[in-house]
Design a protein around this motif. Structure first.
Motif, PDB file in Angstrom:
ATOM      1  N   PHE A 108      42.388  62.933-106.050  1.00  0.00           N
ATOM      2  CA  PHE A 108      43.155  63.580-104.983  1.00  0.00           C
ATOM      3  C   PHE A 108      42.281  64.400-104.033  1.00  0.00           C
ATOM      4  O   PHE A 108      42.801  65.036-103.112  1.00  0.00           O
ATOM      5  N   ASP A 109      40.983  64.389-104.236  1.00  0.00           N
ATOM      6  CA  ASP A 109      40.107  65.305-103.510  1.00  0.00           C
ATOM      7  C   ASP A 109      40.289  65.239-101.994  1.00  0.00           C
ATOM      8  O   ASP A 109      40.482  66.258-101.334  1.00  0.00           O
ATOM      9  N   SER A 110      40.225  64.049-101.408  1.00  0.00           N
ATOM     10  CA  SER A 110      40.297  63.940 -99.948  1.00  0.00           C
ATOM     11  C   SER A 110      41.672  64.310 -99.404  1.00  0.00           C
ATOM     12  O   SER A 110      41.790  65.069 -98.431  1.00  0.00           O
ATOM     13  N   GLU A 458      40.123  49.655 -91.950  1.00  0.00           N
ATOM     14  CA  GLU A 458      39.167  50.492 -92.671  1.00  0.00           C
ATOM     15  C   GLU A 458      39.501  51.966 -92.440  1.00  0.00           C
ATOM     16  O   GLU A 458      39.582  52.418 -91.306  1.00  0.00           O
ATOM     17  N   VAL A 459      39.676  52.726 -93.524  1.00  0.00           N
ATOM     18  CA  VAL A 459      40.232  54.075 -93.385  1.00  0.00           C
ATOM     19  C   VAL A 459      39.523  55.143 -94.210  1.00  0.00           C
ATOM     20  O   VAL A 459      39.733  56.332 -93.985  1.00  0.00           O
ATOM     21  N   HIS A 540      46.133  50.737-101.925  1.00  0.00           N
ATOM     22  CA  HIS A 540      46.787  51.622-102.894  1.00  0.00           C
ATOM     23  C   HIS A 540      46.063  52.962-103.049  1.00  0.00           C
ATOM     24  O   HIS A 540      46.706  54.018-103.104  1.00  0.00           O
ATOM     25  N   LEU A 541      44.730  52.954-103.108  1.00  0.00           N
ATOM     26  CA  LEU A 541      43.987  54.201-103.291  1.00  0.00           C
ATOM     27  C   LEU A 541      43.750  54.952-101.986  1.00  0.00           C
ATOM     28  O   LEU A 541      43.465  56.154-102.000  1.00  0.00           O
ATOM     29  N   ASP A 542      43.858  54.254-100.859  1.00  0.00           N
ATOM     30  CA  ASP A 542      43.576  54.900 -99.574  1.00  0.00           C
ATOM     31  C   ASP A 542      44.502  56.072 -99.281  1.00  0.00           C
ATOM     32  O   ASP A 542      44.128  56.982 -98.535  1.00  0.00           O
ATOM     33  N   VAL A 543      45.706  56.061 -99.838  1.00  0.00           N
ATOM     34  CA  VAL A 543      46.621  57.180 -99.583  1.00  0.00           C
ATOM     35  C   VAL A 543      46.057  58.477-100.158  1.00  0.00           C
ATOM     36  O   VAL A 543      46.487  59.571 -99.784  1.00  0.00           O
ATOM     37  N   LEU A 544      45.069  58.365-101.071  1.00  0.00           N
ATOM     38  CA  LEU A 544      44.403  59.544-101.628  1.00  0.00           C
ATOM     39  C   LEU A 544      43.032  59.793-101.010  1.00  0.00           C
ATOM     40  O   LEU A 544      42.575  60.932-100.956  1.00  0.00           O
ATOM     41  N   THR A 545      42.361  58.730-100.573  1.00  0.00           N
ATOM     42  CA  THR A 545      40.939  58.837-100.239  1.00  0.00           C
ATOM     43  C   THR A 545      40.626  58.770 -98.742  1.00  0.00           C
ATOM     44  O   THR A 545      39.477  58.955 -98.362  1.00  0.00           O
ATOM     45  N   ALA A 546      41.599  58.501 -97.888  1.00  0.00           N
ATOM     46  CA  ALA A 546      41.335  58.261 -96.464  1.00  0.00           C
ATOM     47  C   ALA A 546      40.699  59.465 -95.783  1.00  0.00           C
ATOM     48  O   ALA A 546      40.958  60.623 -96.128  1.00  0.00           O
TER      49      ALA A 546
END
Length: 570
Positions: A108-110, A458-459, A540-546
């Motif tokens: 969840f860092d980003s 790309e995000v 799926h992971l981009d919602v946390l890492t973008a």
């Protein structure tokens, strides 16, 4: 030219900040003081965000049996505005987030930083609490916290000491007996106990806390919302719904069903057959005949998931340097099978092992990108959009599914996969998300002419991803995921699980924000009446890492939506 480079966080500053964290977090691997019921340790401050790791003592019932002392503590990463109040109770809002399957607080860092920053820009001070599930107590971050790839490999795989400590080994099923009881009931109880310990005033919780999660975390939030915590349904101050002012779901829904999350649980894990029934499954977990933690023969097990963080260390340590990690790793069946699965262009390459990943020249960034990018890794629930290969010829990756095929899109995702084409050839580099589509971009295409990617797809900044994976005191992944948590949810109609839904109206008691990844697991499958916010091009992971600023020059939409949701009066 893309405009996102103005976001103010260069790879150099990210590396410096991350390495500073690594050098100051050696104490995170030690158990908290026996004299204290709560510890809070600084991780770092920057960009107006202060991060700490908080541990709260919360012993399991004696019925769970023998377990490490560290497992009687609950942990979370606390992100808050540096200009805001030090007390959580005085914040404008507190967002508390449950991670998805095989996922830890570091993931969840980003999104946590971006959300806290966006709110502060609007004059509001909110907090974001990224939860670690209790089973993460088994993880040893000593090798990762060294900040050096070789040191980490030597620590975890060759028995070498770091700061006088020797790795005790990856934990086997015979030592996980206590985890046979870590199901949905204990998971939501842990969240309740943490909230009541950190925010003792129930009126503050009900007014300020927003409860949610990512992926499986949405289902856990659903059970939390419907739970009763004092054993008396007639008294409702303790009800889950009355600990929250609203709910949020990140590429998931707030519900008590796993139905929406098909594709989020890999097909080849050792998950027991729930057709056996609740009692038989529980007996198998208690006896050890069934595995107490979820894993798979390749990639998804403690030994290989540790490699993800080690790859992150390399990307932080020397992003553009030529990687020697593939050749430095020990040779064993598990690692070899994982490398073949992830880096084979076709079935013949997978079977023969030639050419192998160590036959290609890759930068440390390219190694991390190949493990996490949606044009490389073949498992949809692990995919993020962090850019693309560069520096030499690229070819189609048609294993385990051929490009353009419709084979299990929920499992493999829909993006065409790519792989370097020339072993022992050029040094393959990594083009970060905000350089895709620039004038010097070669615009790589698949054999059928389809572009592998585009700027709008790309995000995520690969250096921010590396920081989340390697520079956090709580892991990005969850090495020992409790099997019982999934079997409980799959057996939701059994009396033993059904009884936990005491207040079903809790699911709709408050406003809910649903944010979906436009190319994620739930794309096109969520009912329109949930009015989801869709983040175009996200996996799926981009919602946390973008990254905080996207290639269209606009602020990142997930954190923007969370900030607006946190601002809206309840």
């Amino acid at each position: 030219m893309n405009t996102s480079r103005s976001r103010g966080r260069t790879p150099g500053t990210l590396r410096a900040a991350a390495l500073a964290v690594l050098l100051t977090t050696g104490g995170f691997t030690a158990p908290a003081s026996a004299q204290s019921a709560r510890t809070e340790t600084p991780v770092g401050s920057g960009g107006g965000v202060t991060e700490t790791v908080v541990r709260v003592k919360s012993p399991l019932p004696a019925s769970f049996g023998a377990r490490p002392a560290a497992c009687d503590w609950l942990s979370y990463l606390r992100y808050r505005s540096s200009a805001g109040p030090a007390s959580s109770a005085e914040a404008d809002r507190v967002l508390i987030a449950q991670p998805g399957i095989l996922e830890g607080a570091g993931a969840f860092d980003s999104v946590a930083r971006n959300t806290v920053t966006r709110a502060a820009e609007q004059g509001r001070h909110i907090e974001f609490w990224a939860l670690d599930r209790r089973s993460n107590c088994l993880e040893d971050r000593t090798g990762i916290a060294s900040g050096d790839q070789h040191t980490a490999v030597d620590y975890y795989y060759r028995g070498k000491q770091v700061q006088g400590r020797t790795f005790a080994g990856f934990v086997g099923n015979d030592k996980l007996g206590w985890m046979a009881g870590l199901g949905i009931e204990q998971t939501v109880r842990d969240e309740y106990d943490l909230l009541t310990a950190e925010l003792p005033d129930q009126s503050v919780r009900k007014d300020k806390v927003l409860c949610g999660g990512h992926s499986l975390g949405g289902v856990i939030t659903g059970y939390f919302a419907a739970a009763d915590f004092d054993g008396d349904p007639a008294t409702t101050a303790d009800a889950g719904q009355n600990q929250c002012a609203g709910y949020f779901a990140l590429d998931t829904t707030v519900s008590t069903s796993l139905g929406d999350l098909s594709g989020s649980i890999p097909d080849d894990t050792n998950l027991p057959d729930v057709g056996l029934g609740y009692g038989v499954v529980q007996a198998g977990l208690d006896s050890g005949l069934l595995p107490r933690s979820l894993s798979a023969p390749v990639l998804l097990n403690p030994e290989t998931m540790t490699l993800l963080a080690i790859a992150g260390v390399g990307a932080l340590q020397d992003p553009g340097g030529e990687a020697d990690l593939p050749g430095y790793l020990p040779a064993n069946t598990n690692i070899e099978a994982t490398n073949r699965f992830l880096f084979s262009k076709d079935t013949a390459t997978f079977l023969t092992g030639s050419p192998a990943v160590k036959d290609f020249r890759l930068t440390n960034q390219a190694v991390l990108g190949s493990l996490m990018d949606d044009q490389s890794v073949p498992l949809a629930f692990l995919q993020s959009s962090v850019g693309f290969f560069d520096g030499g010829p690229i070819t189609d990756k048609n294993f385990p599914a051929a490009n353009g095929s419709s084979a299990q899109p929920g499992l493999f995702g829909t993006e065409y996969k790519a792989i370097p084409a020339v072993p022992h050839g050029p040094l393959y580099t990594w083009r970060d998300y905000d350089r895709v589509g620039d004038a010097d971009d070669p615009g790589y295409r698949a054999s059928d002419g389809t572009p592998f990617t585009a700027a709008g797809k790309e995000v995520t900044d690969i250096q921010e991803l590396a920081r989340s994976m390697a520079a956090q005191p709580l892991d990005f992944t969850e090495q020992y995921f409790p099997t019982k948590l999934v079997t409980d949810l799959e057996l939701s109609t059994s009396p033993q699980v059904k009884r936990l839904v005491v207040h079903p109206d809790g699911l709709t008691a408050h406003p809910t924000l649903t944010v979906l990844a436009g190319d994620g697991l739930l794309a096109g499958r969520v009912p329109a009446d949930l009015h989801p916010v869709v983040a175009d091009g996200y996996q799926h992971l981009d919602v946390l890492t973008a990254a905080p600023v996207q290639n269209n020059g606009r602020p990142e939409p997930v954190s923007t939506a969370l900030t607006e949701f946190a601002r809206t009066p309840r």
